[in-house]
Write a protein that holds these residues in place. Structure first.
Motif, PDB file in Angstrom:
ATOM      1  N   ARG B  24      28.906  17.901  82.484  1.00  0.00           N
ATOM      2  CA  ARG B  24      27.757  18.839  82.879  1.00  0.00           C
ATOM      3  C   ARG B  24      26.969  18.033  84.087  1.00  0.00           C
ATOM      4  N   TYR B  25      26.523  18.557  84.817  1.00  0.00           N
ATOM      5  CA  TYR B  25      25.690  18.178  85.886  1.00  0.00           C
ATOM      6  C   TYR B  25      24.014  17.843  85.277  1.00  0.00           C
ATOM      7  N   GLY B  26      23.625  16.608  85.091  1.00  0.00           N
ATOM      8  CA  GLY B  26      22.282  16.776  84.736  1.00  0.00           C
ATOM      9  C   GLY B  26      21.861  17.244  83.303  1.00  0.00           C
ATOM     10  N   GLU B  30      26.824  23.326  80.363  1.00  0.00           N
ATOM     11  CA  GLU B  30      28.142  22.637  80.623  1.00  0.00           C
ATOM     12  C   GLU B  30      28.982  23.299  81.800  1.00  0.00           C
ATOM     13  N   THR B  31      29.575  22.544  82.837  1.00  0.00           N
ATOM     14  CA  THR B  31      30.341  23.247  83.737  1.00  0.00           C
ATOM     15  C   THR B  31      31.875  23.215  83.322  1.00  0.00           C
ATOM     16  N   LEU B  32      32.389  22.209  82.220  1.00  0.00           N
ATOM     17  CA  LEU B  32      33.501  22.537  81.798  1.00  0.00           C
ATOM     18  C   LEU B  32      33.431  22.287  80.170  1.00  0.00           C
ATOM     19  N   GLY B  49      42.006  28.896  90.026  1.00  0.00           N
ATOM     20  CA  GLY B  49      41.340  29.538  89.200  1.00  0.00           C
ATOM     21  C   GLY B  49      39.971  30.079  90.250  1.00  0.00           C
ATOM     22  N   PRO B  50      39.234  30.827  89.935  1.00  0.00           N
ATOM     23  CA  PRO B  50      38.284  31.456  90.696  1.00  0.00           C
ATOM     24  C   PRO B  50      37.035  30.307  91.403  1.00  0.00           C
ATOM     25  N   SER B  51      36.349  30.513  92.603  1.00  0.00           N
ATOM     26  CA  SER B  51      35.750  29.735  92.958  1.00  0.00           C
ATOM     27  C   SER B  51      34.386  29.496  91.814  1.00  0.00           C
ATOM     28  N   GLY B  52      34.043  28.220  91.838  1.00  0.00           N
ATOM     29  CA  GLY B  52      33.022  27.828  90.884  1.00  0.00           C
ATOM     30  C   GLY B  52      33.599  27.646  89.385  1.00  0.00           C
ATOM     31  N   ALA B  53      34.936  27.749  89.184  1.00  0.00           N
ATOM     32  CA  ALA B  53      35.467  27.657  87.761  1.00  0.00           C
ATOM     33  C   ALA B  53      35.269  26.261  87.417  1.00  0.00           C
ATOM     34  N   GLY B  54      35.581  25.296  88.325  1.00  0.00           N
ATOM     35  CA  GLY B  54      35.188  23.900  87.761  1.00  0.00           C
ATOM     36  C   GLY B  54      36.298  23.186  88.017  1.00  0.00           C
ATOM     37  N   LYS B  55      37.139  23.522  89.180  1.00  0.00           N
ATOM     38  CA  LYS B  55      38.336  22.636  89.540  1.00  0.00           C
ATOM     39  C   LYS B  55      37.859  21.084  89.928  1.00  0.00           C
ATOM     40  N   SER B  56      37.058  21.353  91.129  1.00  0.00           N
ATOM     41  CA  SER B  56      36.587  20.035  91.859  1.00  0.00           C
ATOM     42  C   SER B  56      35.939  19.210  90.584  1.00  0.00           C
ATOM     43  N   SER B  57      35.389  19.835  89.635  1.00  0.00           N
ATOM     44  CA  SER B  57      34.608  18.830  88.732  1.00  0.00           C
ATOM     45  C   SER B  57      35.534  18.302  87.622  1.00  0.00           C
ATOM     46  N   LEU B  58      36.564  18.847  87.705  1.00  0.00           N
ATOM     47  CA  LEU B  58      37.601  18.333  86.835  1.00  0.00           C
ATOM     48  C   LEU B  58      38.287  17.106  87.315  1.00  0.00           C
ATOM     49  N   LEU B  59      38.551  17.182  88.582  1.00  0.00           N
ATOM     50  CA  LEU B  59      39.190  16.381  89.428  1.00  0.00           C
ATOM     51  C   LEU B  59      38.174  15.013  89.251  1.00  0.00           C
ATOM     52  N   LYS B  60      36.959  15.209  89.601  1.00  0.00           N
ATOM     53  CA  LYS B  60      35.967  14.162  89.463  1.00  0.00           C
ATOM     54  C   LYS B  60      36.005  13.573  88.383  1.00  0.00           C
ATOM     55  N   LEU B  61      36.257  14.066  87.032  1.00  0.00           N
ATOM     56  CA  LEU B  61      36.506  13.232  86.000  1.00  0.00           C
ATOM     57  C   LEU B  61      37.682  12.318  86.089  1.00  0.00           C
ATOM     58  N   PHE B  99      39.449  14.769  99.071  1.00  0.00           N
ATOM     59  CA  PHE B  99      38.373  15.641  98.619  1.00  0.00           C
ATOM     60  C   PHE B  99      38.243  16.861  99.276  1.00  0.00           C
ATOM     61  N   GLN B 100      37.719  17.884  98.760  1.00  0.00           N
ATOM     62  CA  GLN B 100      37.522  19.146  99.300  1.00  0.00           C
ATOM     63  C   GLN B 100      36.580  19.019 100.679  1.00  0.00           C
ATOM     64  N   ASP B 101      35.651  18.433 100.761  1.00  0.00           N
ATOM     65  CA  ASP B 101      34.947  18.133 101.876  1.00  0.00           C
ATOM     66  C   ASP B 101      35.386  16.889 102.756  1.00  0.00           C
ATOM     67  N   ASP B 176      42.231  18.436  96.196  1.00  0.00           N
ATOM     68  CA  ASP B 176      41.257  19.438  96.365  1.00  0.00           C
ATOM     69  C   ASP B 176      41.505  20.259  97.528  1.00  0.00           C
ATOM     70  N   GLU B 177      42.122  21.380  97.481  1.00  0.00           N
ATOM     71  CA  GLU B 177      42.237  22.349  98.634  1.00  0.00           C
ATOM     72  C   GLU B 177      42.956  21.593  99.893  1.00  0.00           C
ATOM     73  N   PRO B 178      43.952  20.993  99.702  1.00  0.00           N
ATOM     74  CA  PRO B 178      44.222  20.278 100.860  1.00  0.00           C
ATOM     75  C   PRO B 178      45.074  21.087 101.870  1.00  0.00           C
ATOM     76  N   THR B 208      44.013  24.547  94.160  1.00  0.00           N
ATOM     77  CA  THR B 208      44.096  25.140  95.177  1.00  0.00           C
ATOM     78  C   THR B 208      43.884  26.881  94.886  1.00  0.00           C
ATOM     79  N   HIS B 209      43.827  27.785  95.812  1.00  0.00           N
ATOM     80  CA  HIS B 209      43.636  29.075  95.766  1.00  0.00           C
ATOM     81  C   HIS B 209      44.828  29.507  96.462  1.00  0.00           C
ATOM     82  N   ASP B 210      45.637  28.856  97.135  1.00  0.00           N
ATOM     83  CA  ASP B 210      46.864  29.248  97.704  1.00  0.00           C
ATOM     84  C   ASP B 210      47.889  29.808  97.088  1.00  0.00           C
TER      85      ASP B 210
HETATM   86  N1  LIG Z   1      26.966  18.115  92.451  1.00  0.00           N
HETATM   87  C1  LIG Z   1      26.745  19.128  91.542  1.00  0.00           C
HETATM   88  N2  LIG Z   1      25.464  19.310  91.023  1.00  0.00           N
HETATM   89  C2  LIG Z   1      25.317  20.389  90.188  1.00  0.00           C
HETATM   90  N3  LIG Z   1      25.794  21.391  89.857  1.00  0.00           N
HETATM   91  C3  LIG Z   1      27.439  21.179  90.451  1.00  0.00           C
HETATM   92  C4  LIG Z   1      27.657  20.227  91.386  1.00  0.00           C
HETATM   93  N4  LIG Z   1      28.935  20.411  91.801  1.00  0.00           N
HETATM   94  C5  LIG Z   1      29.296  21.816  91.226  1.00  0.00           C
HETATM   95  N5  LIG Z   1      28.519  22.189  90.448  1.00  0.00           N
HETATM   96  C6  LIG Z   1      28.442  23.445  89.840  1.00  0.00           C
HETATM   97  O1  LIG Z   1      29.577  23.111  88.891  1.00  0.00           O
HETATM   98  C7  LIG Z   1      30.406  24.497  88.941  1.00  0.00           C
HETATM   99  C8  LIG Z   1      31.751  24.275  89.107  1.00  0.00           C
HETATM  100  O2  LIG Z   1      31.599  23.478  90.675  1.00  0.00           O
HETATM  101  P1  LIG Z   1      33.221  23.286  91.138  1.00  0.00           P
HETATM  102  O3  LIG Z   1      32.806  22.665  92.544  1.00  0.00           O
HETATM  103  O4  LIG Z   1      33.718  22.268  89.882  1.00  0.00           O
HETATM  104  O5  LIG Z   1      34.098  24.658  91.154  1.00  0.00           O
HETATM  105  P2  LIG Z   1      35.417  24.780  91.885  1.00  0.00           P
HETATM  106  O6  LIG Z   1      36.417  25.511  90.984  1.00  0.00           O
HETATM  107  O7  LIG Z   1      35.958  23.388  92.690  1.00  0.00           O
HETATM  108  O8  LIG Z   1      35.045  26.002  93.275  1.00  0.00           O
HETATM  109  P3  LIG Z   1      35.934  26.001  94.811  1.00  0.00           P
HETATM  110  O9  LIG Z   1      36.964  26.931  94.316  1.00  0.00           O
HETATM  111  O10 LIG Z   1      34.678  26.845  95.321  1.00  0.00           O
HETATM  112  O11 LIG Z   1      35.886  24.732  95.199  1.00  0.00           O
HETATM  113  C9  LIG Z   1      29.759  25.564  89.891  1.00  0.00           C
HETATM  114  O12 LIG Z   1      28.845  26.266  89.340  1.00  0.00           O
HETATM  115  C10 LIG Z   1      28.838  24.469  90.781  1.00  0.00           C
HETATM  116  O13 LIG Z   1      27.485  25.063  91.134  1.00  0.00           O
END
Ligand SMILES: Nc1ncnc2c1ncn2[C@@H]1O[C@H](COP(=O)(O)OP(=O)(O)OP(=O)(O)O)[C@@H](O)[C@H]1O
Ligand SMILES: [Mg+2]
Lengths: 297, 234
Positions: B24-26, B30-32, B49-61, B99-101, B176-178, B208-210
């Motif tokens: 979770r963020y703060g 829970e994000t995941l 998975g759809p945008s916002g599903a948590g892919k980037s968050s999972l990679l961060k772990l 990184f995605q960004d 992440d979305e290379p 990826t979404h590709d």
């Molecule tokens: N630094 C952060 N602080 C708080 N919430 C975050 C942060 N990063 C992501 N989130 C939230 O966590 C959830 C998952 O985000 P994440 O970036 O992991 O999604 P994603 O699957 O990578 O989406 P996308 O396909 O758009 O990249 C989203 O609801 C997002 O708003």
């Protein structure tokens, strides 16, 4: 254009200084300037206070009353002779009658004194500054010489003046310390802000596996140099002011109230060191703090 | 040879293992939640998975930018929650991240950006200059090695980020979305680079979404929806 890899040299890991860093250097320089000025002020105040009490403690005044069978001059001469023999007296000088009258003039007017008025005579005594004679010792010597006189070693005054001088000195030191503390606090804040602006760089290095100590070291060196430069500019400017005050004011400094000495310019010497150290420490702690927050909570 | 490499050959330990993981963020919800999967050494997975599903968050772990709020994350057989802080940098050096960004260092040249991980690992420039130049030529930046990132196109930046992630031959490559900013032929070229690295032993995980890319690669897919694994979990 392509590059010859054999001639490539790694670039600096930290971005070059930019406008934000200029602002940091400026603010810290101004605060260093004020701190050093305040310190020089404190030194001058201390010296002035020292001067007041020395001027008073180095002298005593003896008031001589002629006995019936004596002329004033003879009584004063006898007193001066008796006092000259006291240990701790470097010079005892009977003031001439005219001098004594002159002292009364401001109160009584020029022609108000009848010429035959028995004006009490004064003996000015210079004391050995290291071991001045006490008022008691002088009184005893006068009594032995059978001179009717009273000794004023300014001790009554001296206490007041010394109290005032001590107060002035501590006030000046307090002001200098406060300004220096403010300078340190602002240095810490400005360093943190400048560091936060470099967050992305810090994060990329961190996630690429750079050690926290290495990353903190980069910032530490950068900010130590900036702090030292600021201290050099600010402290240097304050030292220049002190030196020109000494130059313009002659041996008295700007005025007898704030006697600046050549050596006071040395108060600027710690400025680059202190500013450099504070900035380095602030940068190190801020960097390590940021890195901790990046490892995920 | 590192002990981990021996294990890797034996195929004993997964390179990445999640067990009952949540994050979770703060104080946000829970994000995941309840994430369990493992990546065998030398495997190649997509995560979608759809945008916002948590892919980037999972990679961060996995790349140690965030800690799980529950469950255990293991890297190379070690539970990351008990890895000493001073061992983390060495662990991070074994993970290449795109990184995605993108996150390039804007003040450094293309060449310096690409060489950064080697420099951080204290390798001698003389030993890697040639490799970096070759890699940059391979991703199509051979003529832009002097350039600053700000002067690159979106696709060029992405290719530079890829070069930086793979230059140190990491044990794991996280992307992440290379291919988000490149055309299809370039996407296939990048995919070939990943496949090549994978053949050399690097474990690969690509978010990826590709769909086209995934179809072309025919590799196992993890699917995230609303912070939960709906496909590919264990
Ligand atoms: N630094 C952060 N602080 C708080 N919430 C975050 C942060 N990063 C992501 N989130 C939230 O966590 C959830 C998952 O985000 P994440 O970036 O992991 O999604 P994603 O699957 O990578 O989406 P996308 O396909 O758009 O990249 C989203 O609801 C997002 O708003
Ligand atoms: Mg994402």
């Amino acid at each position: 254009m392509s590059l010859d890899p054999q001639r490539w040299k790694p670039g600096p890991l930290l971005p070059a200084a930019d406008a934000r860093d200029g602002a940091l250097v400026f603010v810290v320089a101004v605060l260093c300037f004020l701190s050093v000025l305040a310190a020089i002020g404190a030194l001058a105040a201390g010296r002035a206070a020292e001067g007041w009490s020395q001027a008073l403690s180095g002298t005593a005044t003896v008031l001589v009353r002629p006995r019936g069978d004596q002329t004033s001059d003879a009584a004063a001469a006898a007193a001066a002779e008796a006092l000259a023999g006291v240990r701790g007296v470097t010079l005892a000088r009977a003031l001439a009658g005219a001098e004594a009258t002159a002292l009364l003039e401001p109160w009584l007017g020029k022609d108000a004194l009848p010429p035959d008025l028995p004006v009490p005579r004064l003996v000015a005594v210079d004391l050995d500054r290291a071991r001045p004679a006490t008022a008691d010792a002088m009184t005893q010597a006068l009594r032995q010489a059978q001179v009717d006189a009273s000794v004023d070693d300014h001790s009554l005054w001296l206490e007041d003046v010394q109290r005032a001088a001590g107060l002035a000195r501590w006030a000046a030191v307090g002001v200098a310390a406060l300004v220096a503390l403010a300078a340190a606090a602002v240095t810490v804040l400005a360093t943190r802000a400048a560091l936060a602006a470099r967050r992305e760089v810090l994060e990329v290095l961190h996630l690429s596996g750079a050690r926290p100590g290495m990353i903190a070291g980069l910032f530490e060196r950068r900010f130590a140099l900036m702090g030292a430069a600021a201290g050099l500019f600010g402290g240097g400017a304050a030292a220049m002011i002190a030196l020109s005050a000494r130059l313009a004011g002659g041996s008295g400094g700007i005025s007898p109230v704030t006697p600046v000495a050549w050596a006071d310019a040395l108060a600027a010497v710690p400025a680059p060191l202190a500013a450099g150290l504070v900035a380095a420490l602030a940068a190190r702690l801020a960097a390590l703090n940021l890195l901790r927050s990046m490892s995920g909570a | 040879m590192r002990p981990e490499a021996l294990l890797l050959e034996a195929g004993a330990e997964p390179v990445v293992r999640f067990d009952g993981v949540a994050m979770r963020y703060g104080r946000a919800p829970e994000t995941l939640s309840d994430i369990a999967f493992s990546l065998a050494p030398g495997s190649f997975h997509f995560i979608t998975g759809p945008s916002g599903a948590g892919k980037s968050s999972l990679l961060k772990l996995i790349y140690l930018a965030h800690r799980p709020s529950r469950g255990s994350v293991e890297l190379f057989g070690r539970d990351v929650s008990v890895v000493a802080e001073r061992d983390m940098p060495m662990l991070r050096r074994r993970i290449g991240v795109i990184f995605q960004d993108v996150r390039l260092l804007e003040h450094l040249s293309v060449f310096d950006n690409a060489a950064l991980p080697l420099r951080i690992a204290n390798r001698k420039p003389a030993a890697y200059r040639g490799d970096v130049a070759e890699l940059l030529a391979w991703v199509g930046l051979g003529e832009r090695m002097h350039a600053l990132p700000a002067t690159l196109s979106g696709g060029e930046k992405q290719r530079l980020a890829i070069a930086r992630a793979v230059v140190g031959r990491p044990d794991i490559l996280l992307a992440d979305e290379p291919t988000g900013n490149v055309d299809h032929p370039m996407a296939l070229r990048i995919l070939r680079l990943f496949v090549e690295l994978n053949r050399l032993g690097t474990t690969v995980l690509i978010a990826t979404h590709d769909e086209e890319l995934m179809a072309h690669a025919r590799r196992p897919v993890l699917r995230l929806e609303g912070g939960r694994l709906t496909e590919g979990g264990s």
